[in-house]
Design a protein around this motif. Structure first.
Motif, mmCIF file in Angstrom:
data_model
loop_
_atom_site.group_PDB
_atom_site.id
_atom_site.type_symbol
_atom_site.label_atom_id
_atom_site.label_comp_id
_atom_site.label_asym_id
_atom_site.label_seq_id
_atom_site.Cartn_x
_atom_site.Cartn_y
_atom_site.Cartn_z
ATOM 1 N N ARG A 137 0.788 -1.324 0.069
ATOM 2 C CA ARG A 137 0.038 0.004 0.088
ATOM 3 C C ARG A 137 0.853 1.153 0.106
ATOM 4 O O ARG A 137 1.946 1.242 0.779
ATOM 5 N N VAL A 138 0.563 2.265 -0.846
ATOM 6 C CA VAL A 138 1.036 3.490 -0.760
ATOM 7 C C VAL A 138 0.249 4.500 -0.755
ATOM 8 O O VAL A 138 -1.270 4.431 -0.966
ATOM 9 N N PHE A 139 0.526 5.818 -0.709
ATOM 10 C CA PHE A 139 -0.377 6.982 -0.551
ATOM 11 C C PHE A 139 0.053 7.852 -1.998
ATOM 12 O O PHE A 139 1.153 7.725 -2.436
ATOM 13 N N ILE A 140 -0.820 8.376 -2.447
ATOM 14 C CA ILE A 140 -0.611 9.113 -3.747
ATOM 15 C C ILE A 140 -1.323 10.495 -3.544
ATOM 16 O O ILE A 140 -2.642 10.496 -2.828
ATOM 17 N N ALA A 141 -0.958 11.563 -4.200
ATOM 18 C CA ALA A 141 -1.705 12.678 -4.076
ATOM 19 C C ALA A 141 -1.667 13.192 -5.450
ATOM 20 O O ALA A 141 -0.764 13.302 -6.378
ATOM 21 N N GLY A 142 -2.894 13.880 -5.934
ATOM 22 C CA GLY A 142 -3.040 14.337 -7.353
ATOM 23 C C GLY A 142 -3.776 13.387 -8.127
ATOM 24 O O GLY A 142 -4.507 12.380 -7.507
ATOM 25 N N PRO A 143 -3.837 13.504 -9.551
ATOM 26 C CA PRO A 143 -3.321 14.723 -10.309
ATOM 27 C C PRO A 143 -3.980 16.102 -9.944
ATOM 28 O O PRO A 143 -5.155 15.944 -9.571
ATOM 29 N N LYS A 144 -3.160 17.219 -10.276
ATOM 30 C CA LYS A 144 -3.665 18.302 -10.069
ATOM 31 C C LYS A 144 -4.047 19.014 -11.284
ATOM 32 O O LYS A 144 -4.760 19.760 -11.618
ATOM 33 N N ASN A 145 -3.210 18.788 -12.199
ATOM 34 C CA ASN A 145 -3.529 19.570 -13.514
ATOM 35 C C ASN A 145 -3.691 18.170 -14.773
ATOM 36 O O ASN A 145 -2.972 17.350 -14.719
ATOM 37 N N CYS A 146 -4.713 18.286 -15.417
ATOM 38 C CA CYS A 146 -5.167 17.496 -16.618
ATOM 39 C C CYS A 146 -5.344 18.321 -17.677
ATOM 40 O O CYS A 146 -6.161 19.049 -18.015
ATOM 41 N N GLY A 147 -4.266 18.072 -18.811
ATOM 42 C CA GLY A 147 -4.192 18.771 -19.883
ATOM 43 C C GLY A 147 -5.071 18.333 -20.987
ATOM 44 O O GLY A 147 -4.846 16.870 -21.056
ATOM 45 N N ALA A 148 -5.561 18.939 -21.805
ATOM 46 C CA ALA A 148 -6.096 18.217 -23.056
ATOM 47 C C ALA A 148 -5.074 17.769 -23.937
ATOM 48 O O ALA A 148 -3.860 18.201 -24.039
ATOM 49 N N HIS A 149 -5.586 16.815 -24.729
ATOM 50 C CA HIS A 149 -4.781 16.035 -25.722
ATOM 51 C C HIS A 149 -4.297 17.313 -26.759
ATOM 52 O O HIS A 149 -5.157 18.013 -27.149
ATOM 53 N N PRO A 150 -2.934 17.356 -27.153
ATOM 54 C CA PRO A 150 -2.408 18.436 -28.195
ATOM 55 C C PRO A 150 -2.581 18.055 -29.599
ATOM 56 O O PRO A 150 -1.783 18.286 -30.321
ATOM 57 N N SER A 151 -3.915 17.766 -29.835
ATOM 58 C CA SER A 151 -4.157 17.469 -31.456
ATOM 59 C C SER A 151 -4.941 18.553 -31.872
ATOM 60 O O SER A 151 -5.834 18.315 -32.884
ATOM 61 N N HIS A 152 -4.632 19.734 -31.322
ATOM 62 C CA HIS A 152 -5.460 20.751 -31.663
ATOM 63 C C HIS A 152 -4.822 21.657 -32.938
ATOM 64 O O HIS A 152 -5.488 22.770 -33.442
ATOM 65 N N THR A 153 -3.633 21.228 -33.243
ATOM 66 C CA THR A 153 -2.765 22.037 -34.235
ATOM 67 C C THR A 153 -2.808 20.864 -35.528
ATOM 68 O O THR A 153 -3.367 19.956 -35.473
ATOM 69 N N ASP A 154 -2.235 21.316 -36.521
ATOM 70 C CA ASP A 154 -2.167 20.598 -37.647
ATOM 71 C C ASP A 154 -1.352 19.049 -37.358
ATOM 72 O O ASP A 154 -1.734 18.173 -38.144
ATOM 73 N N TRP A 155 -0.281 19.135 -36.720
ATOM 74 C CA TRP A 155 0.226 17.901 -36.493
ATOM 75 C C TRP A 155 1.182 17.899 -34.954
ATOM 76 O O TRP A 155 1.104 18.994 -34.367
ATOM 77 N N LEU A 156 1.746 16.813 -34.714
ATOM 78 C CA LEU A 156 2.218 16.688 -33.265
ATOM 79 C C LEU A 156 3.607 16.269 -33.328
ATOM 80 O O LEU A 156 3.993 15.375 -33.987
ATOM 81 N N LEU A 157 4.476 16.913 -32.587
ATOM 82 C CA LEU A 157 5.914 16.501 -32.471
ATOM 83 C C LEU A 157 6.075 16.025 -31.107
ATOM 84 O O LEU A 157 5.932 17.080 -30.136
ATOM 85 N N LEU A 158 6.481 14.764 -30.917
ATOM 86 C CA LEU A 158 6.752 14.309 -29.455
ATOM 87 C C LEU A 158 8.173 13.910 -29.399
ATOM 88 O O LEU A 158 8.669 12.955 -30.155
ATOM 89 N N VAL A 159 8.959 14.484 -28.273
ATOM 90 C CA VAL A 159 10.447 14.253 -28.230
ATOM 91 C C VAL A 159 10.748 13.907 -26.672
ATOM 92 O O VAL A 159 10.118 14.320 -25.654
ATOM 93 N N GLY A 160 11.595 12.970 -26.527
ATOM 94 C CA GLY A 160 12.069 12.753 -25.191
ATOM 95 C C GLY A 160 13.042 11.476 -24.715
ATOM 96 O O GLY A 160 12.998 10.697 -25.775
ATOM 97 N N ASP A 161 13.513 11.371 -23.687
ATOM 98 C CA ASP A 161 14.135 9.998 -23.256
ATOM 99 C C ASP A 161 13.039 9.058 -22.681
ATOM 100 O O ASP A 161 11.953 9.329 -22.677
ATOM 101 N N GLU A 162 13.884 8.010 -22.053
ATOM 102 C CA GLU A 162 12.884 7.161 -21.448
ATOM 103 C C GLU A 162 12.095 7.702 -20.561
ATOM 104 O O GLU A 162 11.035 7.031 -20.076
#
Length: 344
Positions: A137-162
């Protein structure tokens, strides 16, 4: 003009206790822990109402308050009675911030919430996830912010490490069918490449670190080398080690991506020590980090004030100051402003 063009819902940070349902290794370097329990539903704790969990955004995060690895004690932040929780020094030392990989409210009796942990070999969360088993068992807090999916522009670029892969994976799974997407993701080994269901028009670039791959170099090569990019205006979302993301910021400016369509989040910061914060979707935490004060202010500050601060460039200014003082940081992974401040 708002700092980020994604619509965002902001919720009070609610504390809940969850139970580990199962643990599975998705790849050699990524372990998934699935949580459940009545704490996911609306209930009462310490005499105060706790709403049902909401997680609609692909990059939602929660604070995991983990047991003390030496004593096994499980402290948690008590309510202060004014909408805030008491994040005292003991609790601060035991929480880490992680991305919600999946939230399935109709699974089982109470719903299921999954979090992916990168297995990087060190740290509080790594130690806990390595030995976690059903019934813990663990305690969690949140989520605080829930952002809309970023598909409101012409296309999507996603970048990152693992460390960005949990968020990127959820984003791809939630993409509208046929929406153009270019994704560049760095993983430790070829065995860490994941199968992700995606109905979008996806151009996926897996970069393997032990083969000399680097996600920033792959991105630069693809863009500058004449790689085929969708037409129109993109939304760029990137996350990972803060220092390496500077290249992505520079490229976004050279590509002419409007500022409100660029969201770049430093999940962790490297120094000469083992980067404990380099965990899947983890911002890292430190009880002595001055930037944590911004997050605490965000719990009670009106949305209008936060929006004004963003438009004035306050968050970027503090982030720049943090970057300049990285060498003296006490934590191996001190959060940037982008980690702790809500999108407004």
């Amino acid at each position: 003009m708002p700092r980020i063009s994604r619509d965002t819902d902001i919720y009070p940070i609610s504390l809940r206790e969850l139970e580990v349902l199962r643990v599975e290794d998705i790849t050699p370097a990524m372990r998934r822990v699935t949580f459940g329990g009545a704490g996911l539903l609306a209930h009462t704790r310490d005499g105060e109402p706790v709403p049902a969990l909401v997680s609609d955004g692909f990059d939602d995060d929660v604070r995991l308050i983990l047991p003390d690895p030496e004593t096994g004690d499980r402290p948690y932040p008590k309510s202060l009675g004014d909408g805030r929780l008491d994040w005292n020094e003991q609790v601060n030392d035991l929480f880490r911030t992680y991305t919600v990989r999946t939230w399935t409210p109709d699974a089982g009796e109470y719903g299921e919430l999954a979090i992916d942990f990168a297995r990087h070999g060190a740290g509080l969360a790594e130690g806990w996830s390595a030995s976690a088993s059903a019934g813990d068992r663990v305690f969690i807090a949140g989520p605080k912010n829930c952002g809309a999916h970023p598909s409101h522009t012409d296309w999507l670029l996603l970048v990152g490490d693992e460390t960005a892969l949990p968020a990127i994976g959820r984003c791809l799974e939630n993409c509208p069918a046929g929406h153009p997407v270019v994704a560049v993701v760095e993983v430790p080994t070829r065995a860490d490449i994941q199968d992700i269901d995606c109905a979008a028009d996806l151009d996926m670039h897996w970069v393997v670190r032990d083969e000399g791959g680097d996600f920033t170099e792959e991105l630069l090569t693809h863009v500058r080398g004449g790689g085929k990019l969708p037409e129109g205006t993109p939304f760029l979302w990137a996350a990972g080690e803060a220092g390496r993301l500077k290249t992505v910021r520079t490229l976004a400016k050279k590509m002419g991506v409007p500022r409100e369509h660029v969201e770049i989040v430093g999940y962790w910061r490297r120094n000469n020590a083992v980067a404990e914060g380099a965990a899947a979707g983890s911002a890292g935490t430190s009880s002595i980090s001055p930037l944590m004060e911004l997050y605490e202010m965000a719990e009670i500050a009106p949305g209008l004030a936060l929006r004004s601060a963003a438009e004035l460039g306050l968050f970027e200014a503090v982030d720049a100051a943090s970057t300049a003082s990285t060498a003296s940081a006490a934590s191996a992974a001190t959060p940037t402003v982008a980690d702790v401040a809500p999108a407004v």
